[in-house]
Motif scaffolding. Structure first.
Motif, short mmCIF file in Angstrom:
data_model
loop_
_atom_site.label_atom_id
_atom_site.label_comp_id
_atom_site.label_asym_id
_atom_site.label_seq_id
_atom_site.Cartn_x
_atom_site.Cartn_y
_atom_site.Cartn_z
N ILE A 135 -10.63 -1.67 3.76
CA ILE A 135 -9.80 -1.43 2.57
C ILE A 135 -10.44 -2.01 1.31
N HIS B 67 -4.82 3.43 3.53
CA HIS B 67 -4.75 1.97 3.72
C HIS B 67 -3.47 1.60 4.46
N GLU C 211 -10.54 -0.76 -2.82
CA GLU C 211 -9.70 -1.38 -3.87
C GLU C 211 -10.56 -1.80 -5.05
N GLU D 198 0.85 -1.21 0.00
CA GLU D 198 0.00 0.00 0.00
C GLU D 198 0.89 1.25 0.00
N GLU E 228 -4.63 5.17 -0.85
CA GLU E 228 -3.57 4.18 -0.59
C GLU E 228 -2.79 4.56 0.68
FE LIG Z 1 -4.85 0.17 -1.26
#
Ligand SMILES: [Fe+2]
Ligand SMILES: [Fe+2]
Length: 299
Positions: free
Chosen positions: A165, A75, A169, A40, A72
């Motif tokens: 998460i 995450h 995604e 990530e 990201e």
């Molecule tokens: Fe991610």
């Protein structure tokens, strides 16, 4: 249009086969979470790199990418907090790095030389898209496996983080698909370039993925085979240079040997009898695969 999805490894190992073993072993489980964190974190670098290459155009894409970087980074932050809470390591994960191998296999020289904005875009988006699909495969399998595992306090915390998460995604994958489809619509030439880039990055991703999980005897030859598959997606005149630059590392990867030693030591320490009865035949089984592949190539 090509549906560019990652495949299982040569020995049929995908996320659903691997994760039940990982979740059963706390140490392995924490290493896996740390790998997610590392990937990530690293994807922020790749996305930032693409933003810099685009240099402000097209504006909508640069805006989308800036949001993507924030996702990201968040995450990575959630996973870092989780690992800290569980008292786990947040350093560079051990073993062959999937994302570093992916970067190594990208044809950086021709990538840098692409003066055309659309070409840079196609390559950047195709590369990001295929790794995000692998991420989705892992997160969805991880949630499924954890739901079937004992409901410990630790497992509940882990599942909560991955469930936060995963939907983002999935959104990233759809976003990448949309942009690639939009670029492909511009002209038949664009369509062909998008198709070619998808095939290329699926081959690169597959090779990077397998290098991280294939530790068995003959892995070097399978890595060589995967490298040839990637080279076959490049224009003919670029292939020799591409192969020459990557062959030594493919055949003599020091981190592959190191990981093998660590895994073997761990298996031996945990269960010396099982080591002889299970690990050694499993390791040698890799050789059977090499000879099967060779037979396939001959016939
Ligand atoms: Fe991610
Ligand atoms: Fe993502």
């Amino acid at each position: 249009m090509t549906v560019a999805y990652p495949h299982k490894s040569n020995n049929g190992m995908g996320a659903r086969e691997i994760l039940p073993h990982v979740v059963r072993d706390r140490k392995l489980h924490l290493v896996m979470l740390n790998r997610y964190r590392y990937n990530e974190q690293h994807s922020c670098l790749d996305l930032t790199d693409l933003v810099e290459k685009l240099d402000g155009q097209p504006k909508e894409l640069v805006r989308d990418l800036s949001h993507h970087i924030a996702d990201e980074a968040r995450h990575a932050m959630w996973l870092t907090d989780l690992l800290m809470e569980l008292g786990a390591d947040i350093g560079k994960p051990p073993g062959v790095s999937y994302i570093k191998e992916f970067d190594r296999l990208i044809d950086q020289e021709s990538y840098k030389q692409q003066g055309n904005l659309d070409d840079r875009l196609i390559h950047g988006l195709a590369a990001i898209n295929v790794t995000e699909k692998r991420g989705c495969e892992y997160f969805s399998a991880h949630i499924k496996v954890l739901k079937e595992a004992p409901k410990t306090e630790e497992n509940i915390k882990i599942i909560k983080t991955i469930e936060q998460i995963f939907p983002e995604e999935v959104g990233h994958v759809r976003w990448g698909n949309r942009w690639l489809a939009q670029i492909a619509k511009k002209s038949p030439e664009h369509r062909q370039k998008v198709e070619q880039a998808k095939c290329q990055y699926v081959a690169i991703e597959q090779a990077a993925y397998e290098s991280g999980i294939d530790l068995m005897a003959g892995a070097e030859l399978r890595r060589l085979n995967n490298l040839l598959e990637v080279a076959n997606t490049l224009p003919v005149w670029e292939r020799p240079q591409y192969l020459i630059e990557r062959l030594p590392h493919t055949l003599l990867a020091p981190e592959l040997q190191m990981t093998r030693i660590q895994v073997a030591q761990k298996a031996w320490q945990q269960d010396p009898q099982g080591f002889i009865e299970k690990f050694v035949p499993m390791f040698l089984n890799g050789l059977n695969q090499v000879s099967k592949n060779q037979q396939k190539a001959v016939s």
